[in-house]
Design a protein around this motif. Structure first.
Motif, PDB file in Angstrom:
ATOM      1  N   SER A 108      43.796  42.304  42.023  1.00 42.36           N
ATOM      2  CA  SER A 108      42.965  41.688  40.977  1.00 42.36           C
ATOM      3  C   SER A 108      43.786  41.240  39.758  1.00 42.36           C
ATOM      4  CB  SER A 108      41.892  42.678  40.518  1.00 42.36           C
ATOM      5  OG  SER A 108      42.520  43.844  39.995  1.00 42.36           O
ATOM      6  N   PHE A 109      45.055  41.669  39.678  1.00 40.18           N
ATOM      7  CA  PHE A 109      45.827  41.420  38.455  1.00 40.18           C
ATOM      8  C   PHE A 109      46.010  39.930  38.163  1.00 40.18           C
ATOM      9  CE2 PHE A 109      49.832  40.699  36.155  1.00 40.18           C
ATOM     10  CZ  PHE A 109      49.570  41.412  35.004  1.00 40.18           C
ATOM     11  N   HIS A 146      44.183  37.538  38.753  1.00 35.26           N
ATOM     12  CA  HIS A 146      42.933  36.896  38.319  1.00 35.26           C
ATOM     13  C   HIS A 146      42.359  37.549  37.061  1.00 35.26           C
ATOM     14  CE1 HIS A 146      42.696  34.598  42.069  1.00 35.26           C
ATOM     15  NE2 HIS A 146      43.040  35.717  42.696  1.00 35.26           N
ATOM     16  N   SER A 147      43.052  38.529  36.519  1.00 29.75           N
ATOM     17  CA  SER A 147      42.496  39.273  35.382  1.00 29.75           C
ATOM     18  C   SER A 147      42.549  38.446  34.094  1.00 29.75           C
ATOM     19  CB  SER A 147      43.270  40.575  35.174  1.00 29.75           C
ATOM     20  OG  SER A 147      44.595  40.306  34.758  1.00 29.75           O
ATOM     21  N   GLU A 153      43.311  39.402  31.150  1.00 30.67           N
ATOM     22  CA  GLU A 153      44.491  39.757  30.340  1.00 30.67           C
ATOM     23  C   GLU A 153      45.706  38.917  30.751  1.00 30.67           C
ATOM     24  OE1 GLU A 153      41.667  43.124  30.532  1.00 30.67           O
ATOM     25  OE2 GLU A 153      42.675  41.926  32.075  1.00 30.67           O
ATOM     26  N   TRP A 154      45.915  38.794  32.065  1.00 36.22           N
ATOM     27  CA  TRP A 154      47.062  38.014  32.540  1.00 36.22           C
ATOM     28  C   TRP A 154      46.869  36.533  32.244  1.00 36.22           C
ATOM     29  CZ3 TRP A 154      51.709  36.879  33.280  1.00 36.22           C
ATOM     30  CH2 TRP A 154      52.125  35.862  34.145  1.00 36.22           C
TER      31      TRP A 154
END
Length: 261
Positions: free
Chosen positions: A221-222, A224-225, A227-228
């Motif tokens: 999921s990172f 698509h997060s 925060e990223w």
């Protein structure tokens, strides 16, 4: 398609237009120097054939990559390639300070004939097309699903973004190269900024690769997060602003006159 997804797709397209413009300007300047030893009529034909070849290659590779884009090895190669061309270009520009125009001119003093020049232009166009498509892929693969029918193995919306990136690059090289070449000469820091952005887009593709389910180095999921995504766009904007505000003017010595008219 919901409004937030439309907004995200629109922002990626806007980034692609600016990035393709700056890369196309650099590419157009190289092509103009490669053909300038030819008589005017042959120069126009060489550029026309070169752009026609670029058009065919971009769209052939676009459909091929639509079947391969979700393979993590392809993503990894793409990320490494984008990082390589970014840092190689910046290293040569900043540390070696080799004048690219003079380098190309010295090669052209061998007086390559018309078809020899067309061949060189085609090879250069293929290299430029790979840069363009990979940059578009890196930006598109992290976009959320659009709900449009799949093309190859890719979400239809993501495919259309990559298609738009390749098409925009060709349009700019054909019609707007002079504007961007002049912009690069008045704001030379934008050239470094453009390749820093290419490197940063390579980082984005690397993050997508490391988040791939087959690797799971990062949580899936990172990439698509929020925060990223916020981090990516903030850094991208800071690079672009830095290139604009820290540029000093320099004289224009080469223009892309009548490039393919």
């Amino acid at each position: 398609m919901d409004f937030s997804i439309l907004l995200e797709y629109g922002s990626v397209l806007l980034v692609l237009i600016v990035l393709e413009g700056l890369l196309a300007a650099d590419n157009a300047l190289v092509l103009a120097i490669m053909v300038k030893h030819l008589p005017e009529e042959e120069r126009k034909k060489a550029l026309f054939y070169g752009l026609a070849g670029a058009f065919v290659f971009r769209f052939a590779s676009l459909f091929a990559i639509s079947f391969l884009v979700d393979i993590w090895q392809v993503q990894a190669i793409g990320a490494l390639y984008l990082l390589f061309i970014a840092f190689n270009h910046i290293f040569r520009k900043v540390f070696i300070k080799k004048d690219k125009d003079k380098e190309i001119n010295s090669k052209e003093k061998k007086k390559a004939g018309f078809w020899g020049t067309v061949f060189k232009v085609e090879i250069a166009d293929i290299a430029f097309a790979i840069d363009s498509i990979l940059a578009a892929v890196a930006l598109a693969v992290a976009l959320p699903a659009s709900g449009l029918p799949k093309i190859g193995g890719m979400d239809g919306g993501q495919f259309l973004v990559i298609f738009a990136g390749g098409f925009i690059g060709l349009i700019i090289m054909r019609f707007a190269a002079n504007f961007f070449v002049k912009l690069l000469h008045s704001k030379p820091g934008l050239e470094i900024a453009a390749f820093l952005i290419v490197g940063w887009v390579g980082v984005k593709l690397a993050v997508t690769t490391l988040s791939h389910p087959a690797l799971s180095v990062l949580p899936e999921s990172f990439s698509h997060s929020p925060e990223w995504k916020i981090t990516f766009y903030v850094v991208l904007i800071l690079i672009a602003l830095g290139g604009w505000f820290f540029s000093s003017k320099k004289e224009t010595d080469v223009t892309v006159e009548d490039q393919a008219s």
